[in-house]
Design an enzyme around this catalytic site. Structure first.
Site, mmCIF file in Angstrom:
data_model
loop_
_atom_site.group_PDB
_atom_site.id
_atom_site.type_symbol
_atom_site.label_atom_id
_atom_site.label_comp_id
_atom_site.label_asym_id
_atom_site.label_seq_id
_atom_site.Cartn_x
_atom_site.Cartn_y
_atom_site.Cartn_z
ATOM 1 N N ASP A 1 9.026 4.872 -0.711
ATOM 2 C CA ASP A 1 7.905 3.979 -1.047
ATOM 3 C C ASP A 1 6.928 3.814 0.116
ATOM 4 O O ASP A 1 6.259 2.787 0.237
ATOM 5 C CB ASP A 1 8.410 2.587 -1.479
ATOM 6 C CG ASP A 1 9.428 2.661 -2.605
ATOM 7 O OD1 ASP A 1 9.128 3.315 -3.614
ATOM 8 O OD2 ASP A 1 10.515 2.075 -2.463
ATOM 9 N N HIS B 1 5.564 7.913 -7.332
ATOM 10 C CA HIS B 1 4.413 8.018 -6.445
ATOM 11 C C HIS B 1 3.193 7.437 -7.145
ATOM 12 O O HIS B 1 2.847 7.864 -8.248
ATOM 13 C CB HIS B 1 4.141 9.481 -6.072
ATOM 14 C CG HIS B 1 5.139 10.035 -5.104
ATOM 15 N ND1 HIS B 1 5.112 11.344 -4.661
ATOM 16 C CD2 HIS B 1 6.181 9.459 -4.480
ATOM 17 C CE1 HIS B 1 6.110 11.540 -3.811
ATOM 18 N NE2 HIS B 1 6.767 10.411 -3.697
#
Length: 423
Positions: A13, A41
């Site tokens: 992340d 993503h």
């Protein structure tokens, strides 16, 4: 050689999707090399906001060929849904290809993932329950079904018959669950084969040709180095290697072909799921950062755990990836903090250490040793030149560079492409 690996330097992340989207405009190929749809993503561009789980982030550039490599495990339903959503929003997906060597995530993997997590009780690993771990288990136990098998009906049926005999024994006798129907899963796989046939390619040959023609290739990593099954917080990690070295295996090239490794770091730390996190903030500061940054998992929606930047872990990540440069994301989130801490060492059993312990039990006992730096308490979101950043922000970046042993080539101060400052 023209191959650049883009990898996460923390627990995932970090903003790799934005970085890949940003760099893909100058690339010929973007290749995913590990993980599955457990990684998310987020990309924001003039077409809007997109949350990609399996298709490479270079898909928004029509001239870029996007490949899902052999190191990825693929749930065809997720791929088809994601592909169709992109098409509905005007994105051209004709250059998206899947390696015929990639393994499939099948319904029994998802079922077993959930059953195994439930059985662990309060010792659960915090998986996304998307079947990724069980799919990788089958890959290495030589029980996996590969994407290319979908195009060979007789061979596919033979493989499924053998595998389901084993899986149904586990489902019925260990978990007291209903067995999986061979006919149903076979029919599902045949439908997937017809749907995916235009996308399935022998991609190692495509990549080999691209390298020989000096094409620019981005290896797009998923998750982060600290989740690696060998070097991360085992067993609280992922099932495939998110390291740059894993990229070579995950797309089918030799290490000498990789010319650069770019690590992506947030200006602070986040983590989803279980496992030790020495700098975790369980106070109001953590809540402030989470709310300001909207830190909730792209895949799970779970609130991410928040912590100060861990330079011990960052230095280790640089080492095991062989990072040649790095990018810091989300610096703008720190705009609201009057003081910022960086973890420069750990205290373990009364001793100061500057290495990342291999044992998760030991890491859980580590207390962070902090160096406090002043904040800048002004917005950086509109800054477009590195020299125009507040002095305190530049000092913060510089100190992290010193501690991790890697220079930042750029800093991101927002989600859009324009909010990237090159040094």
């Amino acid at each position: 050689m023209p191959v650049t690996a883009i990898v996460g330097g923390q627990w995932g992340d970090e903003g790799k999707g934005k970085v890949v989207d940003m760099l893909a405009q100058e690339a010929d190929y973007v290749v995913r090399f590990s993980g599955g749809d457990n990684a998310g993503h987020t990309v924001i561009n003039p077409m809007g906001e997109f949350k990609l789980h399996i298709i490479p982030s270079g898909v928004f550039y029509p001239g870029v060929k996007c490949i899902i490599g052999n190191g990825v495990v693929i749930n065809p339903d997720v791929f088809i849904r994601e592909r169709n959503e992109l098409i509905s929003r005007g994105v051209d997906v004709k250059n998206v290809f899947i390696s015929d060597r990639a393994h499939l995530v099948l319904p029994y993997h998802i079922l077993l993932d959930g059953l195994e997590e439930e059985a662990r009780g309060n010792k659960s690993l915090g998986t996304t329950r998307r079947g990724i771990g069980p799919a990788f288990v089958d890959k290495y136990a030589r029980m996996g079904i590969r994407v290319g098998d979908l195009l060979l009906p007789e061979y596919l049926h033979e493989r499924l018959e053998y595998v389901l005999e084993c899986k149904n024994q586990i489902l019925t006798k260990v978990y007291d669950a209903a067995p999986i129907s061979l006919d149903e899963i076979y029919e599902t796989c045949l439908k997937w084969g017809k749907e995916l046939a235009p996308n399935i390619k022998e991609t190692t040959h495509i990549i080999e040709e691209a390298i020989s023609q000096d094409k620019k290739i981005i290896m797009e990593g998923a998750q982060g180095a600290l989740l690696d099954p060998d070097f991360g917080t085992y067993p609280y990690g992922t099932s495939s290697s998110p390291l740059a070295a894993g990229g070579c295996l995950g797309i089918g090239i030799g290490p000498a072909s990789v010319s650069a490794t770019l690590g992506v770091f947030k200006a602070y730390s986040t983590r989803v799921g279980g496992g030790p996190m020495p700098t975790e903030l369980l106070d109001k500061t953590g809540d402030i950062i989470r709310d300001e940054a909207h830190e909730y998992g792209t895949t799970t929606g779970r609130p991410r755990r928040i912590g100060w930047f861990d330079a011990v872990a960052g230095r280790f990540s640089c080492q095991i990836n062989g990072m040649t440069t790095a990018i810091m994301t989300r610096l703008d989130i720190m705009d609201i903090l009057p003081a910022i801490s960086i973890c420069t060492a750990y205290e373990l059993n009364g001793k100061i250490i500057k290495y990342f312990p291999a044992n998760s039990g030991e890491l859980a006992k580590c207390k962070p040793v902090y160096e406090e730096m002043p904040g800048w308490l002004c917005s950086t979101k509109e800054v477009r030149c590195y020299d125009d950043l507040p002095l305190a922000a530049k000092n913060y970046i510089c100190r992290i560079e010193e501690l991790i042993g890697c220079q930042m080539s750029a800093v991101c101060i927002g989600p859009s492409r324009e909010q990237t400052i090159y040094k």
